[in-house]
Design a protein around this motif. Structure first.
Motif, mmCIF file in Angstrom:
data_model
loop_
_atom_site.group_PDB
_atom_site.id
_atom_site.type_symbol
_atom_site.label_atom_id
_atom_site.label_comp_id
_atom_site.label_asym_id
_atom_site.label_seq_id
_atom_site.Cartn_x
_atom_site.Cartn_y
_atom_site.Cartn_z
ATOM 1 N N ILE A 1 -1.691 12.495 2.008
ATOM 2 C CA ILE A 1 -1.078 12.339 3.338
ATOM 3 C C ILE A 1 0.439 12.559 3.282
ATOM 4 O O ILE A 1 1.015 13.239 4.141
ATOM 5 C CB ILE A 1 -1.420 10.944 3.929
ATOM 6 N N THR A 2 1.085 12.022 2.259
ATOM 7 C CA THR A 2 2.554 12.175 2.190
ATOM 8 C C THR A 2 2.942 13.651 2.083
ATOM 9 O O THR A 2 3.905 14.091 2.721
ATOM 10 C CB THR A 2 3.137 11.375 1.011
ATOM 11 N N ASP A 3 2.177 14.428 1.304
ATOM 12 C CA ASP A 3 2.480 15.865 1.196
ATOM 13 C C ASP A 3 2.335 16.531 2.562
ATOM 14 O O ASP A 3 3.156 17.370 2.953
ATOM 15 C CB ASP A 3 1.536 16.551 0.199
ATOM 16 N N GLY B 1 4.502 0.355 1.343
ATOM 17 C CA GLY B 1 5.438 0.683 0.270
ATOM 18 C C GLY B 1 6.309 1.864 0.652
ATOM 19 O O GLY B 1 6.232 2.383 1.771
ATOM 20 N N PHE B 2 7.212 2.262 -0.269
ATOM 21 C CA PHE B 2 7.891 3.554 -0.224
ATOM 22 C C PHE B 2 9.097 3.656 0.696
ATOM 23 O O PHE B 2 9.872 4.572 0.573
ATOM 24 C CB PHE B 2 6.847 4.619 0.164
ATOM 25 N N TYR B 3 9.286 2.756 1.657
ATOM 26 C CA TYR B 3 10.456 2.918 2.527
ATOM 27 C C TYR B 3 11.091 1.569 2.876
ATOM 28 O O TYR B 3 10.569 0.516 2.540
ATOM 29 C CB TYR B 3 10.107 3.700 3.806
ATOM 30 N N SER C 1 12.277 7.624 -3.673
ATOM 31 C CA SER C 1 11.769 8.875 -4.243
ATOM 32 C C SER C 1 10.243 8.775 -4.354
ATOM 33 O O SER C 1 9.674 7.688 -4.223
ATOM 34 C CB SER C 1 12.432 9.172 -5.587
ATOM 35 N N ARG C 2 9.579 9.898 -4.603
ATOM 36 C CA ARG C 2 8.113 9.934 -4.609
ATOM 37 C C ARG C 2 7.548 8.874 -5.569
ATOM 38 O O ARG C 2 8.085 8.637 -6.636
ATOM 39 C CB ARG C 2 7.605 11.324 -4.990
ATOM 40 N N GLY C 3 6.468 8.266 -5.150
ATOM 41 C CA GLY C 3 5.857 7.213 -5.975
ATOM 42 C C GLY C 3 6.546 5.867 -5.796
ATOM 43 O O GLY C 3 6.274 4.908 -6.525
ATOM 44 N N GLY C 4 7.441 5.776 -4.814
ATOM 45 C CA GLY C 4 8.283 4.582 -4.656
ATOM 46 C C GLY C 4 7.561 3.294 -4.292
ATOM 47 O O GLY C 4 8.138 2.207 -4.445
ATOM 48 N N SER C 5 6.317 3.378 -3.859
ATOM 49 C CA SER C 5 5.601 2.133 -3.530
ATOM 50 C C SER C 5 5.503 1.207 -4.744
ATOM 51 O O SER C 5 5.409 -0.011 -4.592
ATOM 52 C CB SER C 5 4.187 2.422 -3.037
ATOM 53 N N ASP C 6 5.522 1.785 -5.937
ATOM 54 C CA ASP C 6 5.544 0.954 -7.156
ATOM 55 C C ASP C 6 6.767 0.038 -7.142
ATOM 56 O O ASP C 6 6.695 -1.114 -7.561
ATOM 57 C CB ASP C 6 5.669 1.846 -8.401
ATOM 58 N N GLY D 1 2.968 7.477 6.758
ATOM 59 C CA GLY D 1 1.747 7.404 5.942
ATOM 60 C C GLY D 1 1.519 5.969 5.468
ATOM 61 O O GLY D 1 0.444 5.377 5.660
ATOM 62 N N GLU D 2 2.545 5.385 4.876
ATOM 63 C CA GLU D 2 2.444 4.016 4.373
ATOM 64 C C GLU D 2 2.332 3.025 5.537
ATOM 65 O O GLU D 2 1.577 2.062 5.483
ATOM 66 C CB GLU D 2 3.683 3.668 3.529
ATOM 67 N N TYR D 3 3.110 3.297 6.607
ATOM 68 C CA TYR D 3 3.124 2.385 7.770
ATOM 69 C C TYR D 3 1.711 2.243 8.360
ATOM 70 O O TYR D 3 1.203 1.125 8.548
ATOM 71 C CB TYR D 3 4.115 2.942 8.800
ATOM 72 N N VAL E 1 0.808 -1.222 0.000
ATOM 73 C CA VAL E 1 0.000 0.000 0.000
ATOM 74 C C VAL E 1 0.844 1.276 0.000
ATOM 75 O O VAL E 1 1.908 1.346 0.598
ATOM 76 C CB VAL E 1 -0.964 0.059 1.222
ATOM 77 N N SER E 2 0.282 2.301 -0.664
ATOM 78 C CA SER E 2 0.785 3.683 -0.543
ATOM 79 C C SER E 2 0.061 4.321 0.630
ATOM 80 O O SER E 2 -0.728 3.662 1.304
ATOM 81 C CB SER E 2 0.421 4.496 -1.784
ATOM 82 N N ALA E 3 0.262 5.610 0.802
ATOM 83 C CA ALA E 3 -0.485 6.352 1.823
ATOM 84 C C ALA E 3 -1.723 6.964 1.172
ATOM 85 O O ALA E 3 -1.730 7.187 -0.042
ATOM 86 C CB ALA E 3 0.407 7.451 2.384
ATOM 87 N N PRO E 4 -2.786 7.248 1.952
ATOM 88 C CA PRO E 4 -3.998 7.813 1.350
ATOM 89 C C PRO E 4 -3.716 9.058 0.505
ATOM 90 O O PRO E 4 -2.984 9.957 0.908
ATOM 91 C CB PRO E 4 -4.862 8.152 2.582
HETATM 92 N N1 ASP Z 1 3.119 8.105 -0.698
HETATM 93 C C1 ASP Z 1 4.319 8.307 -1.426
HETATM 94 C C2 ASP Z 1 4.140 9.447 -2.420
HETATM 95 O O1 ASP Z 1 3.132 10.136 -2.382
HETATM 96 C C3 ASP Z 1 4.811 7.062 -2.081
HETATM 97 C C4 ASP Z 1 3.859 6.406 -3.029
HETATM 98 O O2 ASP Z 1 2.674 6.747 -3.115
HETATM 99 O O3 ASP Z 1 4.293 5.510 -3.753
HETATM 100 O O4 ASP Z 1 5.011 9.673 -3.210
#
Ligand code: ASP
Length: 445
Positions: free
Chosen positions: A49-51, A168-170, A182-187, A114-116, A36-39
């Motif tokens: 949420i990450t912002d 994801g992401f960390y 980096s941003r979007g890292g949950s992919d 956020g992801e946690y 999962v990413s963060a909401p």
């Molecule tokens: N939540 C993080 C972001 O907004 C990571 C992700 O969504 O993959 O970049």
């Protein structure tokens, strides 16, 4: 076979989206791993949420009260918990985060929450086990992802726990400290998990029914791409198509695990399948030689002219070394007999353009050095181009017939792309003309 699924921020924006995720997971027993990413945003003006977490850290750093922002974050998670009737002890989790706030908490630790927390809630909701990213995603001290170690750790952990939710992401640095990607890292986390567990497929769930053949802000209602190879995706993403984090394909490509982009809001849509190669194609794909079109604006072309350049051994190397010294990446390198050009991002070269030209002049005394700004690069990408003669002729003919002046042409050695450089002002028109001619209406479309 297991399926690794990853859900992006829009798929987790509120309790309703969580419910959609649960329905998707429960409709297929092979969906054993959920990343999962963060909401994300619930509506266009909403916050991710990450912002908010990044913003919270900035307030903390400059000694401005973060209370208002942190309560917005807390409320989002409390609302999801309450609406779904979950048991996670969010009070204790937030108390733990708050207790770290004034003890020099790292930015990476704070934004990773956020992801946690999302993974904690999702694990409770699905009845799956939670595995923290710090238990398996490893970074080296220089901040690089250690893919082999991460994959080994997850496959060892997974033996005991067969249904899991992973944030994801960390991940963790060698000393255990949290490090974010980096941003979007949950992919990337999803791709690592798929590779570690030899998944049959890596499903990446988002809010569009697959990758589109062109940017919907430029082309009205572009068609989705049914099948695309990893290499084609690399080309399209590098040239601006914003689909997956550009590092996503590396863990899965080596094992040829397909990635399937799916829409959480339209789970019946097949989405886009990304693989090494395809044996079967749709009827529409068989008739078409372009898979997608993307592009970026604001490049500069630096052209150097000097008699007998080709015979002057070392000149090109020396000029390239000057760009290296100023840390300016070279995107393309068209050359003639007594001249060559370097195509670079305007943003990257702007701060050092005069230094670079001064050094070039001092190094090789060229007849001239010219700089052309406001160049856009547009790539037509298609795996079948290599086997069909005359594709580039058709592309150039179509652009010429539409009065678009081509400033540069490039084709990679794999022949899966044709890149044209046009003036920034012709950017949108070029994309539309190519789309209309080769994807929608043209004889060969
Ligand atoms: N939540 C993080 C972001 O907004 C990571 C992700 O969504 O993959 O970049």
């Amino acid at each position: 076979m297991i399926k690794v699924t990853k859900f992006g921020g829009s798929s987790l924006a509120d309790a309703r989206q969580f419910q959609k995720v649960k329905d998707i997971i429960q409709s297929d027993s092979q969906r054993a791993v959920v990343v999962v990413s963060a909401p994300g945003k619930r509506f266009p003006d909403d916050n991710k949420i990450t912002d908010l977490l990044y913003l919270c850290h900035a307030h903390l750093k400059y000694g401005v009260s973060y209370e208002g922002i942190f309560s917005m974050i807390e409320e989002r998670f409390y609302a999801i918990k309450a609406e779904l009737g979950l048991q996670v002890d969010l009070e204790a989790e937030f108390a733990q985060i708050r207790s770290q706030m004034h003890k020099g908490m790292s930015i990476d630790y704070l934004v990773s929450r956020g992801e946690y927390l999302t993974a904690k809630l999702m694990a409770d909701f699905l009845g799956y086990s939670f595995i923290d990213a710090t238990e398996w995603v490893s970074f080296t001290y220089d901040g690089k992802l250690d893919m082999d170690k991460s994959e080994e750790s997850l496959s060892a952990l997974f033996k005991e726990k067969s249904r899991v939710v992973l944030p994801g992401f960390y991940g963790a640095l060698p000393d255990g400290k949290v490090r974010v990607m980096s941003r979007g890292g949950s992919d990337i986390t999803g791709a690592l998990a798929a590779a570690a567990l030899d998944a049959g497929v890596y499903e990446n769930w988002t809010d569009v029914s697959g990758i589109l053949m062109a940017d919907p802000r430029i082309v009205e209602n572009p068609r989705p791409i049914a099948h695309i190879t990893y290499s084609e995706l690399r080309e399209l993403s590098y040239m601006g198509a914003n689909v997956l984090h550009e590092e996503t394909i590396f863990p899965v490509r080596k094992k040829d695990i397909p990635i399937n982009i799916r829409n959480t809001n339209e789970p019946g849509d097949p989405g886009t399948l990304i693989k090494q190669s395809f044996k079967k194609e749709t009827r529409e794909e068989r008739k078409r030689f372009i898979t997608g079109i993307s592009g970026r604006k604001d490049f500069s072309i630096i052209t150097l002219r000097k008699g007998h350049l080709t015979a002057d051994i070392g000149t090109i190397r020396g000029v390239l070394a000057i760009f290296e010294k100023y840390n300016v990446p070279i995107e393309h390198f068209p050359s003639g007999i007594d001249s060559f050009s370097l195509v670079v991002s305007t943003e990257k070269i702007k701060p050092c353009i005069y230094d670079i030209i001064g050094e070039i002049k001092g190094f090789c005394e060229p007849d001239s050095v010219t700089v052309t700004d406001n160049i856009a690069l547009i790539a037509a990408v298609g795996r079948k181009m290599a086997s069909i003669p005359g594709v580039s002729g058709k592309v150039f003919g179509t652009l010429g017939a539409n009065d678009i002046n081509i400033r540069m042409i490039a084709q990679g050695p794999d022949e899966i792309n044709i890149i044209v450089g046009v003036e920034n002002k012709d950017f949108e028109k070029t994309i539309r003309v190519l789309y209309d001619s080769f994807i929608v209406g043209g004889k060969d479309a």
